[in-house]
Design an enzyme around this catalytic site. Structure first.
Site, PDB file in Angstrom:
ATOM      1  N   ASP A 138       0.867  -1.207   0.077  1.00  0.00           N
ATOM      2  CA  ASP A 138       0.058  -0.093   0.049  1.00  0.00           C
ATOM      3  C   ASP A 138       0.870   1.272   0.027  1.00  0.00           C
ATOM      4  O   ASP A 138       1.642   1.648   0.924  1.00  0.00           O
ATOM      5  CB  ASP A 138      -0.778  -0.154   1.358  1.00  0.00           C
ATOM      6  CG  ASP A 138      -1.853   1.412   1.229  1.00  0.00           C
ATOM      7  OD1 ASP A 138      -2.189   1.915   0.301  1.00  0.00           O
ATOM      8  OD2 ASP A 138      -2.160   1.517   2.521  1.00  0.00           O
ATOM      9  N   GLU A 170      -1.580  -1.479  -4.369  1.00  0.00           N
ATOM     10  CA  GLU A 170      -2.802  -0.844  -4.660  1.00  0.00           C
ATOM     11  C   GLU A 170      -2.444   0.366  -5.346  1.00  0.00           C
ATOM     12  O   GLU A 170      -1.495   1.025  -5.275  1.00  0.00           O
ATOM     13  CB  GLU A 170      -3.119  -0.235  -3.021  1.00  0.00           C
ATOM     14  CG  GLU A 170      -4.387   0.384  -2.956  1.00  0.00           C
ATOM     15  CD  GLU A 170      -4.802   0.753  -1.652  1.00  0.00           C
ATOM     16  OE1 GLU A 170      -5.587   1.784  -1.495  1.00  0.00           O
ATOM     17  OE2 GLU A 170      -5.003  -0.021  -0.837  1.00  0.00           O
ATOM     18  N   ASP A 199      -2.037   0.919   7.520  1.00  0.00           N
ATOM     19  CA  ASP A 199      -1.505   0.990   6.353  1.00  0.00           C
ATOM     20  C   ASP A 199      -1.123  -0.514   5.971  1.00  0.00           C
ATOM     21  O   ASP A 199      -0.991  -0.966   4.930  1.00  0.00           O
ATOM     22  CB  ASP A 199      -0.653   1.759   6.143  1.00  0.00           C
ATOM     23  CG  ASP A 199      -1.153   3.324   6.542  1.00  0.00           C
ATOM     24  OD1 ASP A 199      -1.442   3.980   5.505  1.00  0.00           O
ATOM     25  OD2 ASP A 199      -1.254   3.500   7.583  1.00  0.00           O
TER      26      ASP A 199
END
Length: 192
Positions: free
Chosen positions: A11, A71, A144
């Site tokens: 991410d 992502e 996260d």
């Protein structure tokens, strides 16, 4: 004998980069690790990008993932934030490409849908579902890292499906798939 595979999920972010690793043995996934790279204390955006690149290379060299799931930046109203997120994603992808690890990109909605069945799920809902699915003892303070882990799990769930996201197996493929977006430079041989 079952084939083993390691998937690194990322991410990307310029404040916190979250990542998670799973091992796939046959048709089962096993949790390996989740963590984050804290970048808040650095003011220099270019230093942050360098650190993202270096940490991603370090993860690849340490765990030898067979694939990377990342992502994609979501489209928000703040253009500067989008630019920074895109750069963070780009350097993480460049790190993977430099080690010739295939990369697949997933939208945040697709990841949330794969994990919870709801494309509008909250970070907390995604984290709780991962905790249940992977038998995690506890969740981190910042989510996260669970978002990075969610990208890896999403990739596991989408294996074997056609058109799961944008995939890149190396620089050549990346350039071919994105050359329409890149403005061609002038040929210095032909003048202006």
């Amino acid at each position: 004998m079952s084939k083993e595979k390691i998937i690194l999920g990322i991410d990307p972010g310029t404040t916190i980069m979250g990542f998670g690793l799973i091992k796939v043995v046959g048709k089962q996934m096993q949790f390996m690790q989740l963590n984050e790279l804290q970048l808040k204390k650095y003011d220099d955006h270019y230093l942050k990008l360098k650190l993202i690149f270096e940490r991603t290379v370090e993860l690849i060299d340490t765990y030898h993932p067979d694939e990377i799931a990342i992502e994609a930046p979501f489209f928000g109203k703040n253009v500067q934030s989008m630019l920074k997120l895109g750069r963070a994603q780009g350097v993480a992808m460049a790190a993977g490409l430099s080690r010739e690890v295939p990369i697949t990109e997933y939208s945040p909605k697709k990841i949330k849908m794969a994990i919870t069945g709801n494309g509008n799920a909250s970070k907390e809902q995604v984290a709780k579902m991962l905790q249940s699915t992977l038998n995690l003892k506890s969740l981190p303070k910042n989510l996260d890292s669970t978002d990075g882990l969610a990208a890896a799990v999403c990739h596991f769930y989408n294996q074997g499906r056609v058109e799961v996201g944008k995939s890149y197996t190396g620089w050549d493929v990346f350039v071919k798939q994105n050359e329409k977006r890149v403005e061609k430079p002038l040929n210095p041989q032909r003048g202006k």
